[in-house]
Scaffold this active site. Structure first.
Site, short mmCIF file in Angstrom:
data_model
loop_
_atom_site.label_atom_id
_atom_site.label_comp_id
_atom_site.label_asym_id
_atom_site.label_seq_id
_atom_site.Cartn_x
_atom_site.Cartn_y
_atom_site.Cartn_z
N CYS A 25 38.10 42.69 34.33
CA CYS A 25 37.35 42.97 35.22
C CYS A 25 35.37 41.75 34.60
CB CYS A 25 36.69 44.10 34.19
SG CYS A 25 38.04 45.38 34.83
N HIS A 69 28.07 47.68 49.55
CA HIS A 69 27.08 46.26 49.54
C HIS A 69 26.25 44.90 48.70
CE1 HIS A 69 30.06 47.41 52.92
NE2 HIS A 69 30.59 46.01 53.32
N GLU A 108 36.78 53.96 40.90
CA GLU A 108 37.14 52.52 41.69
C GLU A 108 38.14 52.51 42.03
OE1 GLU A 108 33.84 50.22 37.88
OE2 GLU A 108 36.57 50.14 37.54
#
Length: 118
Positions: A25, A69, A108
C-alpha cells in the site's frame, strides 16, 4: 429505529506514504470503492420515508465530480488516505446535508470494510 442505506461506487488511486517501502500500500495503487451511507430516524416523514433516496443525488454528484477517477492524496491534501479516513470524510459531508446520517461504510476490496459511526 428505522434505517435505510444507499450504495455508491467510484474508482480512485491513493498511496499510503507513511508505510514501509516494502508494504504494497506504500506504492501508488487504486481501488473500485463501494460506499454505503446509512440514515436513521425514530419516525418516518409524511411520505413514510426516513429520507427519499432521490434526495441523496448531491452525494452522487460530489462523489462523481470530486472523487471518481482522482488521486485521493491530492483531493484531500493528505498522505494517509485510508478507508477509515474516507468513511469519516464522507460521513461529515452527509451529516451536513442530511441530519439523519448515522454511518458510512467503505469497501476497497470485496472482503474489506471500514465504517465510521459516531
Amino acid at each position: 429505529m428505522f434505517r435505510i442505506t444507499k450504495e455508491f461506487h467510484f474508482s480512485a488511486s491513493h498511496q499510503l506514504c507513511n508505510l514501509p517501502d516494502d508494504h504494497p500500500c506504500a506504492r501508488l495503487h487504486g481501488h473500485n470503492y463501494i460506499v454505503e451511507v446509512e440514515l436513521s430516524a425514530a419516525t418516518l416523514d409524511r411520505n413514510g420515508f426516513v429520507l427519499d433516496y432521490r434526495e441523496l443525488k448531491p452525494l452522487k454528484t460530489w462523489i462523481d465530480d470530486g472523487l471518481d477517477h482522482r488521486h485521493l492524496n491530492v483531493v484531500f491534501g493528505h498522505d494517509g488516505i485510508t478507508s477509515e479516513f474516507l468513511a469519516r470524510e464522507i460521513f461529515d459531508f452527509c451529516k451536513k446535508h442530511w441530519p439523519q446520517t448515522s454511518a458510512v461504510r467503505i469497501s476497497e476490496t470485496p472482503k474489506t470494510w471500514a465504517e465510521y459511526r459516531p
